[in-house]
Design an enzyme around this catalytic site. Structure first.
Site, PDB file in Angstrom:
ATOM      1  N   GLU A 205       0.856  -1.115   0.225  1.00 37.31           N
ATOM      2  CA  GLU A 205       0.049  -0.181  -0.107  1.00 37.31           C
ATOM      3  C   GLU A 205       0.784   1.355   0.080  1.00 37.31           C
ATOM      4  OE1 GLU A 205      -2.706   2.783   0.028  1.00 37.31           O
ATOM      5  OE2 GLU A 205      -3.286   0.685  -0.391  1.00 37.31           O
ATOM      6  N   GLU A 249      -8.061  -5.007  -5.664  1.00 33.04           N
ATOM      7  CA  GLU A 249      -9.368  -4.068  -5.885  1.00 33.04           C
ATOM      8  C   GLU A 249      -9.040  -3.194  -6.710  1.00 33.04           C
ATOM      9  OE1 GLU A 249     -11.421  -1.483  -6.456  1.00 33.04           O
ATOM     10  OE2 GLU A 249     -12.521  -1.229  -4.427  1.00 33.04           O
ATOM     11  N   GLU A 258      -8.832   6.262 -12.812  1.00 31.31           N
ATOM     12  CA  GLU A 258      -7.659   6.012 -11.408  1.00 31.31           C
ATOM     13  C   GLU A 258      -6.625   5.493 -11.876  1.00 31.31           C
ATOM     14  OE1 GLU A 258      -9.182   4.616  -7.820  1.00 31.31           O
ATOM     15  OE2 GLU A 258     -10.327   6.494  -7.333  1.00 31.31           O
TER      16      GLU A 258
END
Length: 514
Positions: A205, A249, A258
């Protein structure tokens, strides 16, 4: 080098010879590892040393106890950088091996951005910065670094429940496997994978959400030993082992918004073993023309403000045309009634397992429909679905109109000039989607009504309408779908392709058919 280390970062070597200098140092030399440097102190004089930047250095063996280090480096107190190298003579082979191990470990610990978590380090910059504006990336990572936005996605129970079911129903794909969670957010998918029996999960992340993910993982001690949170972009981090399966996801509005799909594909190329699995592994964009007089009037009326000829004594009408086109350049995001569709949907497929990153930079989709009713067509309606192709169960996540609503809703491109069609009339056109640096796409739509009735075989065009839309700036219209009169002999199921209905689970499909 003597058998003992001076400390964890210092070594004694017998001698070094600089490749660019003919003289040798015969006295022992202290080799010191620093956070980003390897330096050799030739004597007690702190100014007499040779320094190498670890990230740009390489170490090669010349023999059992002799090596060469080459780098783009600089000497202390000199500004000019230049290539240089040294040969290193070790006392014995064992000390040579120890030094090589320390060198490789220290080089792995070097970061570009100055932060890393165990088992994951940033080694080099990627082309992410080249294709994405810094301001857009900053806003993007700030947005997803907030818990309220993560909560919005997690509370989408169609989304989260489908992921959970896809993982748990396909435990055979996760048991004793290494998993990489791409864009992990809170780490919820990593925790699902750990519950399914994964050997280890690397939750990658890039936003500050990585810190929250670390807390959430630590708060689930039965699973935390299986999960490593890695802060950084998938384009830049390095992991200690390859993955058997990727989970992510990466879908945005219209699937592609995005531009995270590109990062998902990059992660595939960097981390996934040959013939590994991806959850999801395939996506489809579905498109169909629609008729919605309410929506068209709503958008057109927004520009009425600019038709005032006496706004505090000012004539606003010179800006009306620009405002009118500006409102129609916004794609509409909402949940609409499938009875608004006036033709069978067509689909464009993106196979995440085989697609190349560059193929997502520009997507050109030819369109061809047969009108089911006579009406005014106001634009193109779009939605998507993704497939979790598990070894045990295949499960689809769909955002189709008429299916349970998700936080993605559906998307419609509304044309400022509608076109008129009759039942059976052919509609052709193109939808071209071009990626831009604000992490989104420009949509270019053309729809044409072909000649109808006698002479139609000549294929003439009766009417054409076009529009350009910025997917980055949608109009979020979250009102509930209104009740529309059902056209004679027309049902929602007739306007959704059979393959779209198959994307629903049995329970969802039963509800829709009822």
């Amino acid at each position: 080098m003597e058998n003992n280390m001076l400390d964890d970062q210092d070594f004694l070597v017998a001698s070094i010879s600089q490749l660019s200098i003919s003289s040798n140092s015969s006295q022992p030399v202290v080799a010191r590892f620093r956070p980003e440097w390897l330096q050799f102190d030739l004597d007690s004089d702190s100014n007499n040393l040779v320094r190498f930047e670890l990230r740009n250095s390489k170490l090669f063996k010349l023999g059992p106890s002799q090596s060469v280090c080459v780098s783009e480096a600089s000497e202390v107190n000199k500004e000019k950088n230049y290539s240089r190298g040294i040969t290193i003579q070790f006392i014995n082979e064992e000390e040579s091996r120890a030094f090589h191990c320390a060198f490789e470990q220290r080089k792995k610990d070097v970061t570009v951005q100055g932060s890393f978590l165990p088992n994951g380090t940033v080694l080099s910059k990627s082309k992410f910065e080249d294709k994405i504006e810094a301001s857009s990336a900053k806003m993007y990572f700030h947005y997803y670094g907030q818990l309220l936005h993560q909560q919005n996605m997690m509370q989408d129970y169609v989304r989260t429940g489908t992921y959970y079911a896809a993982v748990m129903e396909n435990r055979a794909d996760f048991v004793d496997r290494v998993v990489v969670d791409v864009g992990a957010g809170t780490g919820i998918l990593s925790l699902f994978a750990a519950q399914a029996g994964a050997k280890h999960v690397y939750a990658v992340e890039a936003s500050d959400m990585a810190g929250y993910a670390h807390k959430l993982v630590a708060g689930n001690p039965l699973l935390s030993q299986k999960i490593t949170v890695v802060k950084g972009k998938v384009e830049e981090v390095e992991l200690p082992e390859k993955a058997d399966i990727l989970i992510s996801e990466p879908m945005g509005t219209l699937l592609i918004n995005e531009r995270m799909l590109e990062s998902y594909i990059i992660a595939r190329d960097r981390f996934l073993i040959p013939n590994g699995k991806m959850f999801p592994g395939l996506g489809r964009i579905h498109m169909a023309p629609f008729s919605d007089e309410y929506l068209y009037t709503e958008i057109a009326n927004k520009a009425l403000f600019w038709q005032q000829q006496n706004y505090y004594g000012v004539n606003l009408t010179p800006l009306h045309s620009a405002a009118f086109q500006g409102y129609f350049s916004q794609p509409v995001v909402d949940a609409f009634d499938p009875r608004l569709l006036v033709a069978l949907a067509v689909s464009h497929e993106i196979n995440f397992m085989s697609s190349k990153e560059e193929e997502l930079y520009e997507i050109d989709i030819p369109l061809r429909f047969i009108a089911s009713v006579g009406t005014r067509i106001h634009g193109l309606a779009c939605w998507f679905d993704v497939l979790f192709d598990g070894s045990t169960v295949q499960r689809w996540l769909t955002t189709a109109p008429g299916a349970p609503t998700t936080h993605w809703y559906q998307l419609r491109c509304v044309l400022s000039q509608p076109i008129y069609v009759m039942p059976g009339q052919e509609i052709t056109g193109r939808l071209r989607m071009v990626a831009h640096k604000a992490q989104s796409y420009t949509l270019e739509l053309i729809l044409s009504a072909k000649m109808w009735g006698p002479g139609a075989e000549q294929g003439g065009i009766l009417q054409t309408s076009s529009g350009k839309f910025d997917l980055k700036e949608p109009y979020y219209r979250m009102s509930q779908p209104q009740a529309y009169p059902m056209a004679q002999e027309q049902t929602p199921q007739q306007l959704l392709q059979t393959q779209d209905l198959q994307t629903l689970s049995q329970d969802e499909g039963s509800d829709l058919l009822q």
